[in-house]
Design a protein around this motif. Structure first.
Motif, PDB file in Angstrom:
ATOM      1  N   PHE A   1     -89.648  22.397   6.592  1.00 14.25           N
ATOM      2  CA  PHE A   1     -88.481  21.556   6.878  1.00 14.25           C
ATOM      3  C   PHE A   1     -88.060  21.676   8.335  1.00 14.25           C
ATOM      4  CE2 PHE A   1     -86.652  21.781   2.274  1.00 14.25           C
ATOM      5  CZ  PHE A   1     -87.634  20.900   1.862  1.00 14.25           C
ATOM      6  N   ASP A   2     -87.441  20.611   8.867  1.00 17.60           N
ATOM      7  CA  ASP A   2     -86.821  20.705  10.186  1.00 17.60           C
ATOM      8  C   ASP A   2     -85.498  21.441  10.035  1.00 17.60           C
ATOM      9  OD1 ASP A   2     -85.076  18.874   9.053  1.00 17.60           O
ATOM     10  OD2 ASP A   2     -85.763  17.179  10.248  1.00 17.60           O
ATOM     11  N   SER A   3     -84.837  21.711  11.163  1.00 21.29           N
ATOM     12  CA  SER A   3     -83.621  22.526  11.128  1.00 21.29           C
ATOM     13  C   SER A   3     -82.516  21.887  10.291  1.00 21.29           C
ATOM     14  CB  SER A   3     -83.124  22.796  12.551  1.00 21.29           C
ATOM     15  OG  SER A   3     -82.949  21.586  13.263  1.00 21.29           O
ATOM     16  N   ARG A   4     -82.394  20.576  10.352  1.00 24.22           N
ATOM     17  CA  ARG A   4     -81.357  19.879   9.570  1.00 24.22           C
ATOM     18  C   ARG A   4     -81.548  20.119   8.083  1.00 24.22           C
ATOM     19  NH1 ARG A   4     -78.702  14.292  10.282  1.00 24.22           N
ATOM     20  NH2 ARG A   4     -79.793  14.304  12.287  1.00 24.22           N
ATOM     21  N   ASN A   5     -82.776  19.919   7.604  1.00 18.80           N
ATOM     22  CA  ASN A   5     -83.026  20.050   6.170  1.00 18.80           C
ATOM     23  C   ASN A   5     -83.041  21.505   5.717  1.00 18.80           C
ATOM     24  OD1 ASN A   5     -83.340  17.315   5.059  1.00 18.80           O
ATOM     25  ND2 ASN A   5     -84.967  17.135   6.568  1.00 18.80           N
ATOM     26  N   LYS A   6     -83.382  22.412   6.611  1.00 20.88           N
ATOM     27  CA  LYS A   6     -83.274  23.832   6.276  1.00 20.88           C
ATOM     28  C   LYS A   6     -81.815  24.213   6.073  1.00 20.88           C
ATOM     29  CE  LYS A   6     -87.467  25.881   8.211  1.00 20.88           C
ATOM     30  NZ  LYS A   6     -88.041  26.823   9.216  1.00 20.88           N
TER      31      LYS A   6
END
Length: 218
Positions: A79-84
């Motif tokens: 995941f990218d930082s947003r979805n993490k």
């Protein structure tokens, strides 16, 4: 009855949470707490210096449990930082909900401002480290207001957002706390859109949601 010879920090945490929920108060002393749960007082001090340290460890455990669950998910690693961050929020608040009676008691017991609540100190350390390792990219902007927002510490801003979300959750009376889920999505997306210089739609969307909630509560 013979005293328990071996006791773990998890055992003590479980005993403490049960005591608080049954008595709606902190134990009068570590001696009485140990005696009530049939273990030697010295066993307590192997893990915790006092009840305040124990309470801080409980909230740290909530974080660790959420993070460990995410780490076991292979999809999470890509995941990218947003979805993490979104994944963390949803998992963390599921754990808080499982322990809601205790969390509500703890956070409403004292008059401390939520951001400075002594029980949340270790949680703040863990969460700030998590945010740091997300490697959130901040873009340069010329807009003065956006620049000021971006110049705030990412970790401080993220902690403030978490505290605001916890406060919303504490006051949420919707079934399955579904309004908290909506708030999480809107708040996290808005914060990332600010960083990505795409803020207007998300800010308006979040503002409308909060306005409707305030009008409903009034």
């Amino acid at each position: 009855m013979a005293k328990k010879k071996s006791i773990s920090s998890a055992d003590i945490i479980s005993y403490y949470m049960d005591y608080v929920l049954q008595h709606n108060a902190q134990p009068t002393s570590i001696y009485n707490f140990a005696k009530a749960n049939n273990f030697e007082e010295q066993e307590f001090y192997k893990y915790f210096g006092n009840f305040n340290a124990l309470e801080q460890s409980i909230f740290k455990e909530f974080f660790d449990n959420a993070y460990n669950l995410l780490e076991k998910n292979e999809d999470f690693k890509s995941f990218d930082s947003r979805n993490k961050l979104l994944s963390f929020y949803y998992t963390f608040f599921e754990i808080l909900t499982m322990n809601r009676s205790f969390v509500v008691y703890m956070l409403k017991r004292d008059k401390d401002h939520l951001q400075k609540h002594r029980s949340l100190l270790k949680l703040k350390e863990r969460f700030s480290l998590f945010i740091k390792h997300l490697d959130i990219v901040v873009f340069e902007v010329k807009e003065e207001k956006l620049e000021k927002a971006q110049n705030m510490s990412i970790q401080q801003s993220a902690w403030l957002q978490l505290m605001i979300t916890i406060k919303f959750w504490l006051e949420d009376t919707s079934p399955s706390f579904e309004k908290t889920d909506i708030f999480i999505e809107k708040a996290v997306n808005t914060s990332f859109d600010l960083i990505d210089i795409k803020p207007l739609k998300s800010i308006i969307d979040l503002g409308k949601f909060l306005y409707k909630e305030k009008m409903h509560m009034n």
